[in-house]
Design a protein around this motif. Structure first.
Motif, PDB file in Angstrom:
ATOM      1  N   GLU B  84      -0.530   1.549 -13.269  1.00 40.99           N
ATOM      2  CA  GLU B  84      -1.602   2.418 -12.813  1.00 40.99           C
ATOM      3  C   GLU B  84      -2.304   1.692 -11.684  1.00 40.99           C
ATOM      4  OE1 GLU B  84      -2.403   5.509 -13.610  1.00 40.99           O
ATOM      5  OE2 GLU B  84      -0.609   5.519 -14.867  1.00 40.99           O
ATOM      6  N   GLY B  85      -2.292   2.287 -10.475  1.00 40.44           N
ATOM      7  CA  GLY B  85      -3.006   1.659  -9.372  1.00 40.44           C
ATOM      8  C   GLY B  85      -4.470   1.507  -9.760  1.00 40.44           C
ATOM      9  N   TYR B  86      -4.985   0.303  -9.607  1.00 45.43           N
ATOM     10  CA  TYR B  86      -6.394   0.096  -9.963  1.00 45.43           C
ATOM     11  C   TYR B  86      -7.263   0.437  -8.755  1.00 45.43           C
ATOM     12  CZ  TYR B  86      -4.567  -2.139 -14.122  1.00 45.43           C
ATOM     13  OH  TYR B  86      -3.924  -2.376 -15.293  1.00 45.43           O
ATOM     14  N   PHE B  87      -7.384   1.728  -8.478  1.00 52.02           N
ATOM     15  CA  PHE B  87      -8.124   2.163  -7.299  1.00 52.02           C
ATOM     16  C   PHE B  87      -9.412   2.867  -7.702  1.00 52.02           C
ATOM     17  CE2 PHE B  87      -3.618   2.841  -5.614  1.00 52.02           C
ATOM     18  CZ  PHE B  87      -3.561   1.547  -5.131  1.00 52.02           C
ATOM     19  N   TYR B  88     -10.394   2.840  -6.781  1.00 55.64           N
ATOM     20  CA  TYR B  88     -11.610   3.638  -6.983  1.00 55.64           C
ATOM     21  C   TYR B  88     -11.338   5.020  -6.423  1.00 55.64           C
ATOM     22  CZ  TYR B  88     -13.700  -0.890  -7.903  1.00 55.64           C
ATOM     23  OH  TYR B  88     -13.964  -2.121  -8.430  1.00 55.64           O
ATOM     24  N   GLU B  89     -11.288   6.005  -7.294  1.00 51.04           N
ATOM     25  CA  GLU B  89     -10.842   7.345  -6.921  1.00 51.04           C
ATOM     26  C   GLU B  89     -11.653   7.975  -5.791  1.00 51.04           C
ATOM     27  OE1 GLU B  89      -8.190   9.117  -8.313  1.00 51.04           O
ATOM     28  OE2 GLU B  89      -7.655   7.202  -9.264  1.00 51.04           O
ATOM     29  N   LEU B 123      -5.507   7.656   6.602  1.00 50.87           N
ATOM     30  CA  LEU B 123      -6.501   6.701   6.120  1.00 50.87           C
ATOM     31  C   LEU B 123      -7.827   7.318   5.687  1.00 50.87           C
ATOM     32  CD1 LEU B 123      -6.006   3.625   8.468  1.00 50.87           C
ATOM     33  CD2 LEU B 123      -5.559   3.770   6.017  1.00 50.87           C
ATOM     34  N   ASN B 124      -8.179   8.512   6.217  1.00 49.39           N
ATOM     35  CA  ASN B 124      -9.472   9.069   5.800  1.00 49.39           C
ATOM     36  C   ASN B 124      -9.356  10.051   4.638  1.00 49.39           C
ATOM     37  OD1 ASN B 124      -8.274  10.901   7.517  1.00 49.39           O
ATOM     38  ND2 ASN B 124      -9.573  10.279   9.239  1.00 49.39           N
ATOM     39  N   GLN B 125      -8.174  10.077   4.030  1.00 47.65           N
ATOM     40  CA  GLN B 125      -7.977  10.853   2.818  1.00 47.65           C
ATOM     41  C   GLN B 125      -8.620  10.124   1.634  1.00 47.65           C
ATOM     42  OE1 GLN B 125      -3.792  11.499   2.543  1.00 47.65           O
ATOM     43  NE2 GLN B 125      -3.974  13.110   1.017  1.00 47.65           N
ATOM     44  N   LYS B 126      -9.144  10.901   0.663  1.00 43.58           N
ATOM     45  CA  LYS B 126      -9.682  10.260  -0.547  1.00 43.58           C
ATOM     46  C   LYS B 126      -8.546   9.950  -1.526  1.00 43.58           C
ATOM     47  CE  LYS B 126     -14.476  10.839  -0.825  1.00 43.58           C
ATOM     48  NZ  LYS B 126     -15.382  11.966  -0.685  1.00 43.58           N
ATOM     49  N   ILE B 127      -8.687   8.859  -2.259  1.00 44.42           N
ATOM     50  CA  ILE B 127      -7.625   8.442  -3.172  1.00 44.42           C
ATOM     51  C   ILE B 127      -7.352   9.502  -4.240  1.00 44.42           C
ATOM     52  CG2 ILE B 127      -7.078   6.754  -4.984  1.00 44.42           C
ATOM     53  CD1 ILE B 127      -8.327   4.663  -3.068  1.00 44.42           C
ATOM     54  N   GLU B 128      -8.424  10.163  -4.698  1.00 43.55           N
ATOM     55  CA  GLU B 128      -8.243  11.166  -5.761  1.00 43.55           C
ATOM     56  C   GLU B 128      -7.373  12.350  -5.319  1.00 43.55           C
ATOM     57  OE1 GLU B 128     -12.295  11.992  -6.626  1.00 43.55           O
ATOM     58  OE2 GLU B 128     -12.671  13.049  -4.755  1.00 43.55           O
ATOM     59  N   THR B 129      -7.200  12.537  -4.001  1.00 48.41           N
ATOM     60  CA  THR B 129      -6.392  13.670  -3.541  1.00 48.41           C
ATOM     61  C   THR B 129      -4.912  13.312  -3.409  1.00 48.41           C
ATOM     62  OG1 THR B 129      -6.631  13.126  -1.197  1.00 48.41           O
ATOM     63  CG2 THR B 129      -8.350  14.521  -2.169  1.00 48.41           C
ATOM     64  N   ARG B 135       0.458   8.006  -3.931  1.00 48.48           N
ATOM     65  CA  ARG B 135      -0.298   6.919  -4.539  1.00 48.48           C
ATOM     66  C   ARG B 135       0.567   5.653  -4.626  1.00 48.48           C
ATOM     67  NH1 ARG B 135      -4.827   7.202  -8.518  1.00 48.48           N
ATOM     68  NH2 ARG B 135      -5.150   9.292  -7.725  1.00 48.48           N
ATOM     69  N   MET B 136       1.845   5.873  -5.024  1.00 52.27           N
ATOM     70  CA  MET B 136       2.780   4.744  -5.114  1.00 52.27           C
ATOM     71  C   MET B 136       2.994   4.124  -3.732  1.00 52.27           C
ATOM     72  SD  MET B 136       4.839   2.656  -6.405  1.00 52.27           S
ATOM     73  CE  MET B 136       4.436   3.202  -8.061  1.00 52.27           C
ATOM     74  N   LYS B 137       3.179   4.986  -2.724  1.00 53.83           N
ATOM     75  CA  LYS B 137       3.426   4.465  -1.384  1.00 53.83           C
ATOM     76  C   LYS B 137       2.191   3.728  -0.852  1.00 53.83           C
ATOM     77  CE  LYS B 137       6.041   8.374  -0.186  1.00 53.83           C
ATOM     78  NZ  LYS B 137       6.469   9.302   0.858  1.00 53.83           N
ATOM     79  N   TYR B 138       1.017   4.255  -1.179  1.00 51.95           N
ATOM     80  CA  TYR B 138      -0.221   3.578  -0.773  1.00 51.95           C
ATOM     81  C   TYR B 138      -0.313   2.200  -1.441  1.00 51.95           C
ATOM     82  CZ  TYR B 138      -5.208   2.637  -0.125  1.00 51.95           C
ATOM     83  OH  TYR B 138      -6.400   2.053   0.205  1.00 51.95           O
ATOM     84  N   ALA B 139       0.003   2.154  -2.734  1.00 52.16           N
ATOM     85  CA  ALA B 139      -0.031   0.877  -3.456  1.00 52.16           C
ATOM     86  C   ALA B 139       0.940  -0.123  -2.834  1.00 52.16           C
ATOM     87  CB  ALA B 139       0.297   1.106  -4.933  1.00 52.16           C
ATOM     88  N   ILE B 140       2.107   0.375  -2.406  1.00 48.94           N
ATOM     89  CA  ILE B 140       3.086  -0.526  -1.775  1.00 48.94           C
ATOM     90  C   ILE B 140       2.562  -1.000  -0.420  1.00 48.94           C
ATOM     91  CG2 ILE B 140       5.408  -0.682  -0.792  1.00 48.94           C
ATOM     92  CD1 ILE B 140       6.335   1.215  -2.976  1.00 48.94           C
ATOM     93  N   ALA B 141       2.000  -0.064   0.350  1.00 52.47           N
ATOM     94  CA  ALA B 141       1.449  -0.444   1.663  1.00 52.47           C
ATOM     95  C   ALA B 141       0.411  -1.554   1.493  1.00 52.47           C
ATOM     96  CB  ALA B 141       0.833   0.767   2.352  1.00 52.47           C
TER      97      ALA B 141
END
Lengths: 126, 282
Positions: B84-89, B123-129, B135-141
């Motif tokens: 689970e990506g530990y992100f702030y939604e 980059l200006n998208q919110k994580i919750e969207t 989400r996986m690709k963002y975590a890899i980036a």
């Protein structure tokens, strides 16, 4: 160069790849001095492990088919190429001698043997 | 190719579960698949590697050095993607990146921006969207933008559709093309093991095998034939065996004996999944 890995035939994966690269070198599809793909690129394209392609290159190198220069890549070897053709030629001579001996023991004439060979060539050209 | 990470005698008691004397090594430039069923010990092993939980015993060496003595350096050379990506939604991708980037001394922002663009993220998208795949690709980036030598991923493929899994495979293959290494855990049904160079199977807290993938595939055979060929002796040649009234299908590690002792059998190359299933549940 074409490389096909069979899932039903028995030789190990690295052996299948190695034999086909060897054939490509012997048949001149891969020319002297030509650069081979990196072990990772070849592994990715063939969907095999990079450890397998490394084994293939290591063995091709120790048998004199390719040379590897650190940091530059692997290339089809130049020095042993004549030797290679010579050894292939010798193999053909050995097999022909075998065929000739068998033909003689069966009483097959020179003309008949030539005719058989002609047929093989004709079939090969089709 | 040298070992990049060596694990020796890793042991941990967690309630009723015990990780027992886990040892393996990862080869530089390789993708290593760490596979096993749920609860086999994959995540526990990864958490121990990362120091998220304390080990009871064992040693971990990274490029030959004990990680305990050089923990900061070790972690700065790792890229980590957890289940689970530990992100702030509520944050945007840019805001979350600024938090993560601050933790890495070798953060490469232009590399990060290239990765974001390549993965089709904004980059200006919110994580919750973000969808699960994005989400996986963002975590890899986030994980590969500080020139890490080793990317550790826990169940990266779970819940992803086949198309995204394929993209993920390509991302990993590109990553290792520069000589970097990947250690990823996966369920046995994941197709990510297809890109792995080496497979480590863990079951019930213990390593079952650690082997080059193609050697596993060459060693084992999926045998099909008439059930008449099965007797007390030939049955012993199989790790697993399924019989129907039309014939049998079984997995062997001894193809030579099968060929010697049985007639008219078809021997095919098994899938990694076939092999795994035959070692688990025995």
């Amino acid at each position: 160069m074409k490389i096909i890995i069979s899932n039903t035939s028995d030789p190990p994966i690295y052996q299948q790849i190695k034999n086909q690269i060897k054939d490509a070198i012997i048949h001149g599809e891969l020319k002297e001095g030509e650069m081979l793909p990196s072990i990772r690129a070849l592994a990715n394209d063939l969907r095999v492990s990079v450890l397998t392609t490394r084994r293939v290159y290591d063995e091709l190198e120790s048998e004199g088919f390719i040379t590897t220069k650190a940091g530059k890549g692997s290339f089809v070897a130049k020095e042993n190429f004549e030797l290679l053709l010579e050894s292939k030629r010798h193999m053909v001579e050995v097999k022909l001698t075998e065929a000739w001996e068998t033909a003689r023991s069966l009483g097959i004439s020179k003309d008949e043997l030539y005719a058989m060979m002609d047929l093989l060539f004709e079939e090969g050209e089709e | 190719m040298k070992p990049i990470l060596e694990v020796n005698g890793l042991t941990k008691q967690l309630g009723n579960f015990q990780l027992k004397d886990v040892s393996f090594s990862l080869t530089e430039g390789c993708i290593t698949g760490f596979i096993g069923v749920n609860g086999a010990g994959k995540t526990t092993t990864i958490k121990l590697l990362l120091g998220l939980i304390q080990k009871d015993a064992g040693e971990i060496h990274f490029f030959g050095e004990n990680v305990q003595s050089k923990e900061r350096e070790f972690k700065s050379r790792l890229g980590i993607v957890l289940d689970e990506g530990y992100f702030y939604e509520g944050l945007t991708l840019l805001e979350m990146k600024n938090i993560v980037a601050a933790a890495y001394s070798h953060w490469d922002n232009s590399l990060f921006n290239r990765n974001i663009e390549r993965f089709g993220l904004s980059l200006n998208q919110k994580i919750e969207t973000l969808s699960k795949g994005m989400r996986m690709k963002y975590a890899i980036a986030l994980a590969i933008s500080h020139h890490a030598d080793l990317l550790i991923m826990d169940e990266p493929a779970s819940g992803l559709d086949p198309q995204v899994r394929m993209e993920l495979r390509d991302i990993l293959l590109e990553y290792v093309a520069d000589g970097k290494s990947v250690f990823l855990s996966s369920h046995i049904t994941s197709d990510l093991d297809k890109v792995a160079d080496t497979i480590i199977l863990i079951d019930n807290g213990q390593i079952v095998f650690s082997e080059e993938k193609d050697i596993l595939l060459d060693q084992h055979g999926l045998v099909k034939g008439d059930t008449k060929e099965l007797n007390d002796q030939t049955r012993n040649l199989f790790l697993t065996l399924q019989e129907t009234e039309y014939g049998f299908s079984g997995l062997t590690k001894d193809k030579a004996s099968v060929r010697q002792q049985m007639n008219n059998t078809l021997i095919e190359r098994p899938s990694i999944e076939d092999i795994m299933l035959s070692y688990i549940g025995r």
